[in-house]
Scaffold this motif. Sequence first.
Motif, mmCIF file in Angstrom:
data_model
loop_
_atom_site.group_PDB
_atom_site.id
_atom_site.type_symbol
_atom_site.label_atom_id
_atom_site.label_comp_id
_atom_site.label_asym_id
_atom_site.label_seq_id
_atom_site.Cartn_x
_atom_site.Cartn_y
_atom_site.Cartn_z
ATOM 1 N N ARG A 1 0.838 -1.187 0.000
ATOM 2 C CA ARG A 1 0.000 0.000 0.000
ATOM 3 C C ARG A 1 0.875 1.240 0.000
ATOM 4 O O ARG A 1 1.879 1.296 0.686
ATOM 5 N N LYS A 2 0.455 2.215 -0.752
ATOM 6 C CA LYS A 2 1.163 3.481 -0.804
ATOM 7 C C LYS A 2 0.738 4.323 0.401
ATOM 8 O O LYS A 2 -0.440 4.355 0.751
ATOM 9 N N TYR A 3 1.720 4.994 0.992
ATOM 10 C CA TYR A 3 1.421 5.834 2.146
ATOM 11 C C TYR A 3 0.562 7.012 1.696
ATOM 12 O O TYR A 3 0.887 7.713 0.742
ATOM 13 N N GLN A 4 -0.522 7.229 2.394
ATOM 14 C CA GLN A 4 -1.407 8.356 2.115
ATOM 15 C C GLN A 4 -1.414 9.250 3.344
ATOM 16 O O GLN A 4 -2.011 8.910 4.368
ATOM 17 N N PRO A 5 -0.727 10.397 3.246
ATOM 18 C CA PRO A 5 -0.638 11.271 4.423
ATOM 19 C C PRO A 5 -1.995 11.837 4.816
ATOM 20 O O PRO A 5 -2.863 12.045 3.974
ATOM 21 N N ASN A 6 -2.158 12.043 6.112
ATOM 22 C CA ASN A 6 -3.351 12.726 6.608
ATOM 23 C C ASN A 6 -2.945 13.576 7.809
ATOM 24 O O ASN A 6 -1.795 13.570 8.235
ATOM 25 N N THR B 1 -1.356 11.511 10.945
ATOM 26 C CA THR B 1 -0.008 10.961 10.763
ATOM 27 C C THR B 1 1.014 12.080 10.621
ATOM 28 O O THR B 1 2.140 11.945 11.101
ATOM 29 N N ASN B 2 0.636 13.191 9.979
ATOM 30 C CA ASN B 2 1.551 14.334 9.894
ATOM 31 C C ASN B 2 1.879 14.869 11.278
ATOM 32 O O ASN B 2 3.044 15.166 11.582
#
Length: 164
Positions: free
Chosen positions: A118-123, A126-127
């Motif tokens: 899975r590709k990391y999807q920032p939110n 998590t930031n």
Amino acid sequence: CVCVCCVCVCVGAGAGAGAGAPAGDPAAGGAVVQEAPSHVHGALPPSGQSFVVSQEWLRSWKDKLPLQPCLRLLQHLLPQVEHFCESSGVTNEGLVTEFLCGTTMVGLLPVPHPILIRKYQPNEYTNLWFTTYIWGVIYLRSQAPPLFDSNQIKLFTITFIDSA
């Protein structure tokens, strides 16, 4: 002997085995049940009673166990091992083990689930976590010599709520 969840059931195969063999008499071919301590089974029996193996209990455990790969493996290997033993006259356990080590099981057992990448999807969360973590690491690793005034930096705050 068959071991099912810490309960071994050994059935004698002697000449005296038959319908008249009493249960619990291994010399006469009856079944012997050896119990593990009751704490192994997850629940303690009532005071003064011991664990009793029943068909219902065995069935409930058998339904939970993933036996299909084992059964498929046995269906495939048993004829090969029997043929090897009959044709070679082998009675040595070591030779059978060597035969099994040279046998392939490719295509016999079920294919494992693929690994999903899975590709990391920032939110936002998590930031915030990464930012706090990175600044915490920078602060802790820069204490000798100090790069920051430790009296001015707050990594987290503690709020007291007065209950009165």
